[in-house]
Design a protein around this motif. Structure first.
Motif, short mmCIF file in Angstrom:
data_model
loop_
_atom_site.label_atom_id
_atom_site.label_comp_id
_atom_site.label_asym_id
_atom_site.label_seq_id
_atom_site.Cartn_x
_atom_site.Cartn_y
_atom_site.Cartn_z
N PHE A 167 18.15 38.40 38.62
CA PHE A 167 17.07 37.74 39.36
C PHE A 167 17.60 36.52 40.10
N PHE B 49 18.20 29.42 41.44
CA PHE B 49 18.71 29.80 40.13
C PHE B 49 18.91 31.31 40.06
N PHE C 253 19.77 31.65 32.52
CA PHE C 253 19.89 31.08 33.85
C PHE C 253 21.26 30.45 34.08
N ASN D 113 9.55 19.33 42.31
CA ASN D 113 8.36 19.10 41.47
C ASN D 113 7.47 20.35 41.35
N GLN D 114 8.09 21.50 41.42
CA GLN D 114 7.34 22.75 41.25
C GLN D 114 8.02 23.65 40.23
N GLY D 115 7.33 24.72 39.87
CA GLY D 115 7.91 25.72 38.99
C GLY D 115 8.84 26.65 39.75
N LEU D 116 9.22 27.74 39.11
CA LEU D 116 10.15 28.70 39.72
C LEU D 116 9.38 29.84 40.36
N LEU E 155 9.94 33.69 42.07
CA LEU E 155 10.89 34.80 42.17
C LEU E 155 11.18 35.12 43.63
N LEU F 86 15.19 34.95 29.80
CA LEU F 86 16.12 35.02 30.92
C LEU F 86 17.21 33.98 30.67
N GLU G 115 16.24 24.23 45.15
CA GLU G 115 17.25 24.61 44.17
C GLU G 115 17.08 26.08 43.83
N GLN H 50 13.29 26.98 43.29
CA GLN H 50 12.45 25.90 42.80
C GLN H 50 12.39 24.80 43.85
N LYS I 112 23.24 27.35 36.17
CA LYS I 112 22.89 25.93 36.23
C LYS I 112 22.22 25.52 37.52
N TYR J 27 15.71 33.02 41.52
CA TYR J 27 14.49 32.23 41.60
C TYR J 27 14.77 31.00 42.48
#
Lengths: 113, 114
Positions: free
Chosen positions: A34, A90, A103, A41-44, A46, A101, A88, A38, A105, A36
């Motif tokens: 996968f 991942f 990940f 200041n948010q989530g991940l 897909l 999962l 960013e 980001q 770095k 992802y």
């Protein structure tokens, strides 16, 4: 045990240039992979996934990735960077029966005007 | 379709206090995962719940615990807070633990420990 290595913690490109974010994995079984993204200041979210079948996977926002078993790689590319791609990224591999999962770095992508 | 929701958005606590974070999965998803994203440490797996049971936990001390309710929502509890617990806590859900484990993430809860 599975693991993920992302080469380059920071990548900077000019707007309109090719984006290449590198990911190598280690897995004793055929991996599910996968990418992802980001935003600050948010989530991940897909971007794309590889499960089985076609090794070139297309995702959202013009991104794609190619699964190369011989190189244990799953690099993410986009032909032409946009300012809105700054975020960013991942890479992750399915941990199998462990459930989680695993990940890398992360790679922070900057896009210069 | 509503995504994964988490509450609260931000939280400030002091050392030694206890905190509870909450997560509601996507409707129909039975598995919930918790991850910690601390500065410079990447995404670390905390806990996995499925059908109300803890299925796996990461390498975290027992003061990190949680549970999953019959409606599949989940909470993460952290006791005896330490400064290094300051992080973004992400919850994710997935529809089926036996597929390729695509996980859908919530926006996270930002915990600051002073």
């Amino acid at each position: 045990a599975q693991s993920v290595t992302q080469l380059g913690s920071h990548v900077s490109v000019s707007e309109g240039a090719l984006v290449l974010l590198r990911c190598n994995y280690s897995s004793s079984v055929p991996p599910y992979l996968f990418w992802y993204v980001q935003y600050p200041n948010q989530g991940l979210q897909l971007l794309l996934k590889y499960t089985t079948g076609a090794t070139l996977v297309k995702g959202i926002n013009g991104f794609e990735a190619e699964f190369k078993k011989s190189e244990t790689s799953f690099h993410l590319t986009k032909p032409s960077a946009h300012m809105s791609d700054a975020a960013e990224y991942f890479c992750a591999v399915d941990g199998g029966s462990q459930g989680n999962l695993i990940f890398g770095k992360g790679t922070k992508l900057s896009v210069k005007p | 379709e509503a995504g994964v929701t988490q509450s609260p958005t931000h939280l400030i606590k002091t050392r030694g206090q206890q905190v509870t974070l909450r997560c509601s999965p996507i409707s129909g998803h039975t598995s919930v995962y918790w991850y910690q994203q601390a500065l410079g440490l990447g995404l670390q797996f905390l806990l996995w719940y499925d059908e109300g049971e803890e299925r796996n936990r990461g390498n975290f001390p027992p003061r990190f615990s949680g549970r999953q309710f019959p409606n599949y929502s989940s909470e993460l509890n952290v006791n005896a807070l330490e400064l290094e617990d300051s992080a973004l806590y992400l919850c994710a859900s997935s529809p089926d633990t036996y597929l390729y484990n695509e996980q859908f993430f919530g926006p996270g809860t930002r915990l600051t420990v002073l």
